[in-house]
Design an enzyme around this catalytic site. Structure first.
Site, mmCIF file in Angstrom:
data_model
loop_
_atom_site.group_PDB
_atom_site.id
_atom_site.type_symbol
_atom_site.label_atom_id
_atom_site.label_comp_id
_atom_site.label_asym_id
_atom_site.label_seq_id
_atom_site.Cartn_x
_atom_site.Cartn_y
_atom_site.Cartn_z
ATOM 1 C CB ILE A 36 -0.930 0.032 1.236
ATOM 2 C CG1 ILE A 36 -1.897 -1.152 1.224
ATOM 3 C CG2 ILE A 36 -1.713 1.354 1.299
ATOM 4 C CD1 ILE A 36 -2.602 -1.390 2.558
ATOM 5 N NE ARG A 104 -8.188 -9.499 5.226
ATOM 6 C CZ ARG A 104 -9.423 -9.786 4.850
ATOM 7 N NH1 ARG A 104 -10.048 -10.839 5.350
ATOM 8 N NH2 ARG A 104 -10.050 -9.036 3.968
ATOM 9 C CG ASP A 173 -15.101 -0.599 4.185
ATOM 10 O OD1 ASP A 173 -14.626 -1.601 3.620
ATOM 11 O OD2 ASP A 173 -14.857 -0.310 5.369
ATOM 12 C CG HIS A 200 -11.881 -1.274 7.528
ATOM 13 N ND1 HIS A 200 -12.441 -1.075 6.288
ATOM 14 C CD2 HIS A 200 -10.602 -1.675 7.312
ATOM 15 C CE1 HIS A 200 -11.510 -1.350 5.358
ATOM 16 N NE2 HIS A 200 -10.398 -1.717 5.964
#
Length: 338
Positions: A36, A104, A173, A200
Site C-alpha cells: 500500500i 492478510r 468500503d 472496517h
C-alpha cells in the site's frame, strides 16, 4: 509554445486528485515501502496539496524516495530507514498516514493480524505522539477496529490525545460500495456516493444503500448479495491474489482520497465530508464510523447515522457486539504494554 503543448498529460496528472488552492502540507507515510505504501506515496507525490513528503519504513525507503523524487511535481521527498530515523521523519508533519503492518493471506481474518500489527501501530503512534503531537493521524493498518483504539490510548498515555485528529481510514468500503452500485445500475461511479458506517471488518461494515445518492433501489435478495459483497470485498481480493497479498492498489487510492479530503478541509475548503472510524457517541460503541464534516482542526462535526432502513438497523445491532470486542481488545493491548 511547443513545450506547453507537448506536455498536457503531465499537467493533467498534476491537477488530478485536488480541487483546492495550493497548500504546503508536510505529510509522512509510515510503512512507505510496502504494497500500500508505495502506490499511496506515488499518489501523494502527485498532489499539489503536498509540499513535503517523508517516507518511513524498516527497509527500502531510500530507494522508494529516490525513485519518487524524480517526478516533476513540487513535493520534496526524503526516505527514512529504521527506528533511529523515525523522529526526523515525523518532525513538523501536519498529517501522518500509517499503512504499515502485515497483509492478510487466504484464510486469515483482519483480526488474525492483531498481534503483529498492534505492536507496529503502538510503536509508530507513540513516535507520532512524541514528535508531531498536533498532526492528523490516519490509520490504514488492520484491524482498524482495534488499531484506532490503540492509537487513542497511546496518545492518552503521552498526554496529547485529541479525538478530532485520529482517523481510521475506512474509505475503501465507500469506494467499493460506490463502484459496485454503479456497476449494477449502469451509473458513473464518480457520481455515486454510498455512506458506509460501523467498522472496517466483515459484518461491522454497514453500507447505507438507502442513503445512496443518486437514489437507487434493489430487490431485497439483490440488496443482501450486494451488501455481502461490499463486506467481503477485501477477502475477494485476498483470494484472487492467491497468497500474494491483499488489496493494495485500491487501498492506496482510497487512502489518498481520504488524505486529500482532510488536507482540503485543513486548507479551509468547506463542506468536505468523509466517513471514518473515530471516537464517537452515535451508538453504544465508543468508536464508530459515520459521515464526518472535516475542518481545519480535523473533525468539525459528526453528522451521525441519519435516517436508515430496518435492514440497516438490524445490521447495526448485529455489528455492535463484534465492534465492542475489537475496541476492548485494542484498549487492553495498550493497558498491558510494558
Amino acid at each position: 509554445m511547443l513545450s506547453a503543448l507537448a506536455r498536457p498529460a503531465g499537467a493533467a496528472l498534476r491537477r488530478s486528485f485536488s480541487t483546492s488552492a495550493q497548500n504546503n502540507a508536510k505529510v509522512a507515510v509510515l510503512g512507505a515501502s510496502g504494497g500500500i505504501g508505495q502506490p499511496l506515496s506515488l499518489l501523494l507525490k502527485n498532489s499539489p496539496l503536498v509540499s513535503r513528503l517523508t517516507l518511513y519504513d524498516i527497509a527500502h525507503t531510500p530507494g522508494v524516495a529516490a525513485d519518487l523524487s524524480h517526478i516533476e511535481t513540487r513535493a520534496t521527498v526524503k526516505g527514512y530507514l529504521g527506528p533511529d530515523q523515525l523522529p526526523d521523519c515525523l518532525k513538523g508533519c501536519d498529517l501522518v498516514v500509517i499503512p504499515a503492518g502485515v497483509p492478510r493471506k487466504p484464510g486469515m481474518t483482519r483480526d488474525d493480524l492483531f498481534n503483529t500489527n498492534a505492536t507496529i501501530v503502538a510503536n509508530l503512534t507513540a513516535a507520532c505522539a512524541k514528535n508531531c503531537p498536533e498532526a492528523m493521524i490516519c490509520i490504514i493498518a488492520n484491524p482498524v477496529n482495534s488499531t484506532i483504539p490503540i492509537t487513542s490510548e497511546v496518545f492518552k498515555k503521552q498526554g496529547v490525545y485529541n479525538p478530532n485528529k485520529i482517523f481510521g481510514v475506512t474509505t475503501l468500503d465507500v469506494v467499493r460500495a460506490n463502484a459496485f452500485v454503479a456497476e449494477l445500475k449502469g451509473l458513473d461511479p464518480a457520481r455515486v456516493n454510498v455512506p458506509v458506517i460501523g467498522g472496517h471488518a466483515g459484518k461491522t461494515i454497514i453500507p447505507l444503500i438507502s442513503q445512496c445518492t443518486p437514489k437507487v433501489e434493489f430487490p431485497q435478495d439483490q440488496l443482501t448479495t450486494l451488501t455481502g459483497r461490499i463486506q467481503e470485498a477485501g477477502t475477494e481480493v485476498v483470494k484472487a491474489k492467491a497468497g500474494a497479498g491483499s488489496a493494495t492498489l485500491s487501498m492506496a487510492y482510497a487512502g489518498a482520497r481520504f488524505v486529500f479530503s482532510l488536507l482540503d478541509a485543513m486548507n479551509g475548503k468547506e463542506g468536505v465530508v468523509e466517513c471514518s472510524f473515530v471516537k464517537s457517541q452515535e451508538t453504544d460503541c465508543t468508536y464508530f464510523s459515520t459521515p464526518l464534516l472535516l475542518g481545519k482542526k480535523g473533525i468539525e462535526k459528526n453528522l451521525g447515522i441519519g435516517k436508515i432502513s430496518s435492514f440497516e438497523e438490524k445490521m447495526i445491532a448485529e455489528a455492535i457486539p463484534e465492534l465492542k470486542a475489537s475496541i476492548k481488545k485494542g484498549e487492553d493491548f495498550v493497558k498491558n504494554m510494558k
